[in-house]
Write a protein that holds these residues in place. Structure first.
Motif, short mmCIF file in Angstrom:
data_model
loop_
_atom_site.label_atom_id
_atom_site.label_comp_id
_atom_site.label_asym_id
_atom_site.label_seq_id
_atom_site.Cartn_x
_atom_site.Cartn_y
_atom_site.Cartn_z
N SER A 56 0.84 -1.18 0.00
CA SER A 56 0.00 0.00 0.00
C SER A 56 0.88 1.23 0.00
CB SER A 56 -0.91 -0.01 1.23
OG SER A 56 -1.67 1.17 1.29
N ILE A 57 0.22 2.40 0.10
CA ILE A 57 0.99 3.61 0.31
C ILE A 57 1.75 3.47 1.63
CG2 ILE A 57 -0.48 5.09 -1.07
CD1 ILE A 57 -1.94 5.93 1.44
N PRO A 58 2.94 4.02 1.73
CA PRO A 58 3.77 3.80 2.94
C PRO A 58 3.29 4.64 4.12
CG PRO A 58 4.89 5.26 1.41
CD PRO A 58 3.66 4.78 0.69
N GLY A 60 3.32 7.37 6.71
CA GLY A 60 3.84 8.73 6.55
C GLY A 60 3.33 9.42 5.29
N HIS A 61 2.78 8.65 4.37
CA HIS A 61 2.24 9.21 3.14
C HIS A 61 1.03 10.08 3.46
CE1 HIS A 61 0.40 9.37 -0.87
NE2 HIS A 61 1.54 8.91 -1.35
N PHE A 62 0.88 11.16 2.71
CA PHE A 62 -0.23 12.07 2.97
C PHE A 62 -1.52 11.56 2.35
CE2 PHE A 62 3.31 14.91 3.84
CZ PHE A 62 2.86 15.57 4.98
N PRO A 64 -4.41 10.87 0.20
CA PRO A 64 -4.67 11.16 -1.21
C PRO A 64 -5.93 12.00 -1.37
CG PRO A 64 -4.12 8.85 -0.91
CD PRO A 64 -4.32 9.42 0.46
N GLN A 181 -1.10 12.50 7.66
CA GLN A 181 -0.13 11.46 7.34
C GLN A 181 -0.66 10.08 7.77
OE1 GLN A 181 3.05 13.50 9.60
NE2 GLN A 181 4.30 13.22 7.74
N HIS A 185 -2.13 1.19 8.74
CA HIS A 185 -2.79 0.45 7.67
C HIS A 185 -2.77 -1.01 8.08
CE1 HIS A 185 -2.69 -1.49 3.47
NE2 HIS A 185 -3.94 -1.21 3.79
#
Length: 233
Positions: A56-58, A60-62, A64, A181, A185
């Motif tokens: 998935s998105i890591p 800390g990723h903002f 979407p 952030q 997940h």
């Protein structure tokens, strides 16, 4: 669909007892596969296997960006409406999946417990509504009304939002902090429709409590498990 059987493959499974397979007769059996094949062409539907949300998105990723219609009210709901909330939980769900049905009441309890404390909850369904009519907007609307969802249920017809999150299954949970952030997940808890464990929401509750208290999330995050998202062909 007619499948040609490779004899080398047949030899590999000759002495194995496979899970029940649905054959042309519609009967189930645990006999060795070679004993159940009368010809080299047969109808075979492998058992449904759950999908695990590993990639998935890591962290800390903002969050979407998105703007999707609410299936109940018909209005657009966007990421901007939850910006600045102390915690934002995005839940990929659908109607037909037994894994979602298994935890639905707990998702409603979670929202009731945490929205009053500054968390925002949004559910999104991205399944192909034509091939899976139970997941079409009208049926999703019926589900949301029947269960009195305390959060919006959005329909991602193009599936672009699911792709932006790299969501893969239902349910799939993405928890963001007040800075937008990703901090969690993982699964709701360790209960599944078949393992007999009670649905408590423990894992997600721990993550929500930490996020609302501005504390770090435990590093060990068990991936969610469920039905695969039904992608457009």
């Amino acid at each position: 669909m007619s499948v040609s059987v490779d004899m080398n493959w047949m030899d590999k499974v000759r002495h194995n007892r496979l899970p029940s397979q649905t054959l042309l007769s519609g009967q189930h059996s645990t006999k060795p596969l070679n004993e159940r094949v009368e010809s080299f062409s047969f109808f075979w539907h492998p058992p449904l296997m759950p999908t695990i949300a590993n990639d998935s998105i890591p962290i800390g990723h903002f969050l979407p960006s998105f703007a999707l219609p609410d299936v109940v009210r018909g209005t657009l709901v966007s990421h901007q409406e939850v910006c600045g909330k102390r915690a934002v939980l995005i839940m990929f769900v659908c109607r037909h999946c037994p894994y979602v049905a298994h935890v639905l009441k707990e998702l409603i309890r979670l929202a009731s417990d945490y929205q009053s404390r500054g968390a925002a909850f949004i559910a999104i369904s991205s399944n192909d509504g034509e091939k899976y009519p139970e997941d079409a907007p009208a049926m999703l609307r019926q589900m949301a009304i029947e269960h009195a969802f305390p959060f919006p249920l959005l329909f991602d017809q193009s599936q672009e939002v699911a792709k932006a999150f790299a969501a893969v299954c239902t349910p799939d949970f993405f928890l963001f902090n007040s800075k937008g952030q990703l901090v969690y997940h993982g699964c709701l808890d360790e209960s599944t429709p078949s393992n007999g464990l009670p649905v408590t929401g423990e894992n997600l509750r721990v993550a929500l409590e930490a996020t609302l208290a501005d504390k770090p999330i435990p590093e060990r995050q068990i991936p969610s498990i469920g039905c695969s998202i039904k992608w457009l062909q």
